[in-house]
Design a protein around this motif. Structure first.
Motif, PDB file in Angstrom:
ATOM      1  N   GLY B 118      41.586  42.962  39.719  1.00 45.46           N
ATOM      2  CA  GLY B 118      42.854  43.629  39.972  1.00 45.46           C
ATOM      3  C   GLY B 118      43.434  43.225  41.318  1.00 45.46           C
ATOM      4  N   PHE B 181      46.406  40.716  35.026  1.00 52.44           N
ATOM      5  CA  PHE B 181      46.986  41.412  36.170  1.00 52.44           C
ATOM      6  C   PHE B 181      48.133  40.594  36.745  1.00 52.44           C
ATOM      7  N   ALA B 228      44.510  47.799  34.225  1.00 45.39           N
ATOM      8  CA  ALA B 228      43.161  47.978  34.743  1.00 45.39           C
ATOM      9  C   ALA B 228      42.233  48.602  33.709  1.00 45.39           C
TER      10      ALA B 228
END
Lengths: 332, 305, 305
Positions: B118, B181, B228
């Protein structure tokens, strides 16, 4: 294949009696169309005119059984060429659509499938309803493209919708609607999305086709200019109801309903309307149509409103000319 | 970047700036009504509790072998007993305890990999979306390159070359799984960049990091959270697969994937040996995906199909 | 459309080169490759000899160019474990894996397209909810666990299918299902979303107004437009399937590239390992390129520009 008896020229092609459409909303049913009745004969053009949201498009969708799932239709009578559309099965409705009754829509840019050629989309309904082969269908498509004024029809068949201009696409839509020789054509604002010059062409085309083929036509519009140009008869819709109906001449010459009067006075006329003068408007907004509605729906905006208007707006008639109003005759 | 490349365009088309949905009135009521979130987080909470309190609720030491009690079936079979409610494995280790401790490993993997990837992906994505131009081209190229490499193969090869362990797996997966991400954050940032208060902050002379962290980040946060959760689930599955193949977490750690691998030769006679960790994995992933879907409905509904 | 293809091609080549660099560097991860090849406890002189023979003493960029040159000419080195040239070994197995990949893709589409159409046509009904539930469940099941379950059911209980090997078509049934099911949910959601959007379009209303039966409206008019993003995703998914075949092939001992990859990783057979990663990545790049081209071709607005 549809076995339809030869139409009696005197009998109306489309008969609608007390048609109502309710649309389910979280706050209760929206009464979009309320007890609408009209008829269309062969070779006749009925214009349904009214402002946005008055229910004219929904009326046409109801006739074609193309309403969205949330809409419920009921009517005392709804028949095409004497056949009861209310009782017809889904299969029968499909047999009639595109075949005996056809519809064209407002937005030619999006009404055609971008993934298939013009030819494919034209021949589709013909192959379905009439059978025969590709060759015959192509021939018919070329014939009709010619009728709607498209040159080099054979090349056009292989083209895709995005390769044509808006006006051309609308002509293709008209041709597509006429492929199976329908007796009824419903046109929902066919020229609205087009340039002004093209508008006139399309309307002219529709009028010519009607004379040529003798079809019954229902033309939906918000533009009185269109009505003046092409209509035999007019039905003025307001808030889901037909508030005035009659021949185009009568309604224009002596409008009986205050709303019709207001509409006509909104049209600027060279010579009559003063230069720099104010354009006529009708003050107010269309009422909410949810839940029970009583009395005349126009009374809030009406210059001639009387206390009785909140109870009822009775049907009045003079010959073929009919209207819904408390007044028998409006002051000049 | 091609507008027709599946992954990029799918994510790009789906994103719009938040305006923190949390701030909208009736938020918590919507949360309770969203069944996916409630069920998902409920199950997830169960697993978290299992993991957190493992040392206290596990009846035995998960590493303690009891060769006198090998492959004892769970209590609902003949020959099972409440002494070992979920039975024991071929080395006599209590399965219930190993299940609890296995939850720790799975959750640790999920959280750690989500954080690492992330951080990497969000940074890349935000920079690409904010600055555009060459930065964007560079990041897009890196994403395309990374997407062209088969993750599990590269992970396997890397682990084989360095040696397998819990932390190696975490590092390898974290360094590989940043692509989504980057893609989502890039789109989200692009949308937010043109908003008024970002321009206002820039006009007020705020430095770039400040604008990015103070204005952009809070608005792209909903998308970040949704991605996430999905990446965490994916990481847990990957670790399980790696451990199953022997190239992930090493014995005697009770990774659920490893437990399945150790049990596969016995699976016909002792089906529960693979069913229990397998079911636990499925349940955990199901919970996370459900919660993630629900979160997406709540926080970033435009991203929903 | 020609210019479009050229640009995509250029990008593909650039990505392929980047990937080759990464594959090359991957090997250097384990430290000194000379030691790895020489084996444990080799003498210093032997290690030096190996270093000179393989050219490990040259600067890295030169090694890379040299290696790239050899690779493009088809010389993929020699397998340390099998002691035969790597290229014929790898390409012999490629066919099996491609077959498995395509079969799995076909399976995924065969399952997901009907379900996606159903879910869209009966939106928000119990059919829709059931399809979505299946999708979530499908994605929660780890593929290796599912594979074991399939084996339990079809090989051990019912005795319909063989467990391992790759000789007959029956050997491909379970691997296809085990590999393909995981891709189905993504397709289903995509089809459902696409169909829902397309069914609202004006041209669908036109089709209905022409009296076309529901099946023709849905499958000829709607699906044709909704399926476009599926093609892009299909190419991407095929790449994932090829990469993910490692686990499935290993479980079923299906003699393909994935199984070879697993073996080469276990035996630290670097040349083979490296080249499999490179090959699969290049295939993936080609697939992405093909998907972009197909996308453009499917949209007449681009094709007949």
């Amino acid at each position: 294949m549809s076995a339809v008896p030869q139409p009696n020229p005197a009998e109306p092609v489309l008969e609608v009696e007390n048609l109502s459409v309710d649309i389910a909303t979280p706050r209760g049913p929206l009464r979009a169309v309320r007890e609408v009745s009209f008829q269309v004969k062969r070779g006749e053009t009925l214009c349904i005119v009214g402002e946005s949201g008055c229910g004219k498009s929904i009326t046409s969708l109801a006739v074609m059984s193309l309403l969205p799932a949330a809409a419920k239709r009921r009517a005392k009578k709804l028949s095409l060429l004497g056949e009861d559309l209310l009782k017809a099965s889904g299969k029968r409705v499909n047999e009639l659509r595109g075949n005996r009754m056809a519809m064209i829509f407002q937005e030619p840019m999006t009404a055609l499938n971008p993934a298939y050629t013009i030819g494919n989309q034209l021949t589709e309904s013909y192959l379905l309803h009439r059978g025969g082969g590709q060759a015959k269908a192509r021939e018919r498509a070329i014939e009709l493209l010619g009728k709607v004024g498209i040159a080099s029809a054979a090349e056009r068949l292989a083209q895709y919708p995005h390769q044509l201009s808006g006006g051309l696409r609308q002509r293709v839509m008209i041709a597509m609607a006429l492929m199976c020789g329908p007796e009824l054509l419903i046109a929902d604002e066919p020229s609205t999305a087009l340039d002004v010059t093209i508008q006139a062409q399309i309307l002219r085309l529709l009028a010519d086709l009607q004379k040529d083929l003798g079809i019954a036509m229902v033309l939906i519009t918000h533009d009185l200019g269109v009505v003046a140009r092409i209509a035999h008869r007019v039905a003025v819709m307001y808030a889901g109801e037909i508030v005035e109906e009659g021949t185009a001449e009568r309604v224009f010459a002596s409008p009986r309903h205050p709303y019709t009067r207001g509409l006509i006075s909104c049209i600027p006329v060279p010579g009559r309307t003063e230069r720099g003068g104010r354009l006529g408007t009708i003050a107010g907004v269309v009422p909410h149509l949810v839940g029970d509605i009583r009395g005349c729906s126009f009374r809030e905006r009406c210059a001639y409103a009387r206390p009785e208007c909140s109870a009822n707006a009775p049907l009045r008639s003079r010959g073929e000319h009919r209207w819904l109003c408390v007044h028998e005759e409006l002051p000049a | 970047m091609s507008s027709s490349t599946g992954t990029m365009s799918a994510a790009a088309a789906a994103v719009e700036p938040g305006g923190p949905a949390v701030a909208a009135p009736g938020f918590w009521r919507r949360v309770w009504r969203n069944k996916a979130v409630v069920v998902g987080f409920g199950l997830l909470l169960l697993v978290v509790v299992m993991a957190l309190f493992a040392p206290w609720i596990a009846p035995y030491d998960p590493y303690a072998q009891d060769l006198a009690n090998r492959t004892v079936p769970p209590f609902w079979y003949d020959g099972g007993s409440w002494a070992h409610p979920l039975g024991t494995d071929p080395l006599g280790r209590d399965y219930l305890s190993r299940l609890f401790y296995g939850a720790r490993i799975s959750l640790l993997i999920g959280v750690a990999v989500a954080i690492i990837s992330g951080l990497i992906g969000t940074t890349m994505g935000m920079l690409a979306g904010y600055f555009g131009g060459k930065t964007d081209m560079a990041v897009s190229f890196m994403v395309t390159t990374r997407l062209s490499m088969p993750v599990i193969l590269v992970a396997l090869a890397t682990v084989a070359l360095i040696g397998g362990s819990l932390w190696v797996v975490i590092m390898v997966l974290g360094l590989l799984k940043w692509d989504r991400f980057a893609v989502v954050m890039r789109s989200a940032t692009q949308q937010v960049r043109s908003l008024d208060y970002v321009a206002a902050a820039q006009a007020a002379g705020a430095s770039t990091p400040r604008v990015l962290l103070g204005e952009v980040l809070p608005n792209v946060a909903p998308h970040l959270i949704v991605v996430a959760t999905l990446e965490a689930a994916s990481a847990i599955l990957l670790e399980a697969a790696l451990s199953f193949l022997g190239l992930g977490v090493q014995p005697p750690l009770p990774s659920w994937g490893l437990m399945i691998s150790e049990a596969k030769s016995y699976m016909f006679f002792s089906f529960w040996l693979i069913a229990i960790p397998g079911g636990a994995l499925a349940l955990l992933i199901f919970a996370i995906n459900l919660a993630g879907d629900g979160l997406r409905d709540l926080l970033a509904p435009e991203g929903r199909a | 459309m020609g210019g479009y293809i050229l640009k995509r091609l250029g990008l593909a080549v650039a990505v392929a080169l980047a990937v080759s660099m990464i594959a090359f560097l991957l090997l250097r991860l384990s430290g000194d490759p000379a030691i790895a090849i020489a084996g444990e406890g080799a003498r210093q002189a032997d290690i030096e000899l190996i270093r000179k023979t393989y050219g490990f003493d040259r600067p890295l960029p030169i090694q890379y160019v040299d290696w790239l040159g050899k690779t493009l000419r088809g010389d993929l080195g020699e397998s340390i474990y099998f002691k035969t040239p790597a290229a014929p070994l790898i390409f012999a197995k490629l066919g099996t894996t491609m077959l498995l990949g395509l079969l799995s893709l076909a399976f995924a589409l065969a399952v997901s397209i009907p379900l996606g159409v159903l879910a869209a046509v009966y939106r928000n009904s119990w059919i829709d909810r059931l399809c979505l539930a299946l999708a979530v469940l499908g994605q929660a099941l780890p593929n290796f666990f599912f594979a074991l379950l399939l084996i339990m059911l079809f090989s051990i209980s019912l005795r319909w299918l063989p467990v391992s090997g790759s000789d007959t078509w029956q050997h491909f049934v379970m691997p296809t299902i085990a590999l393909g099911y995981y891709a189905a949910p993504a397709f289903m959601r995509l089809i459902r979303a696409g169909m829902i959007e397309v069914l609202e379009a004006d041209y669908i209303r036109t089709a209905r107004a022409k009296g076309l039966p529901a099946s023709q409206v849905i499958f000829k008019h709607a699906l044709r437009n909704a399926v476009v993003p599926v093609v892009a995703l299909a190419a991407v998914q095929l790449g994932f399937l090829l990469g993910g075949s490692v686990v499935i092939e290993t479980i079923f001992a299906l003699d393909g590239l994935g199984y070879l990859a697993y073996q080469s990783i276990t035996y630290k057979d670097f040349p083979v390992m490296q080249n499999i990663v490179l090959l699969l990545s290049v295939i993936y790049v080609v697939l992405t390129l093909a998907s972009d081209v197909a996308n453009a071709w499917l949209d007449p607005r681009i094709r007949v520009a």
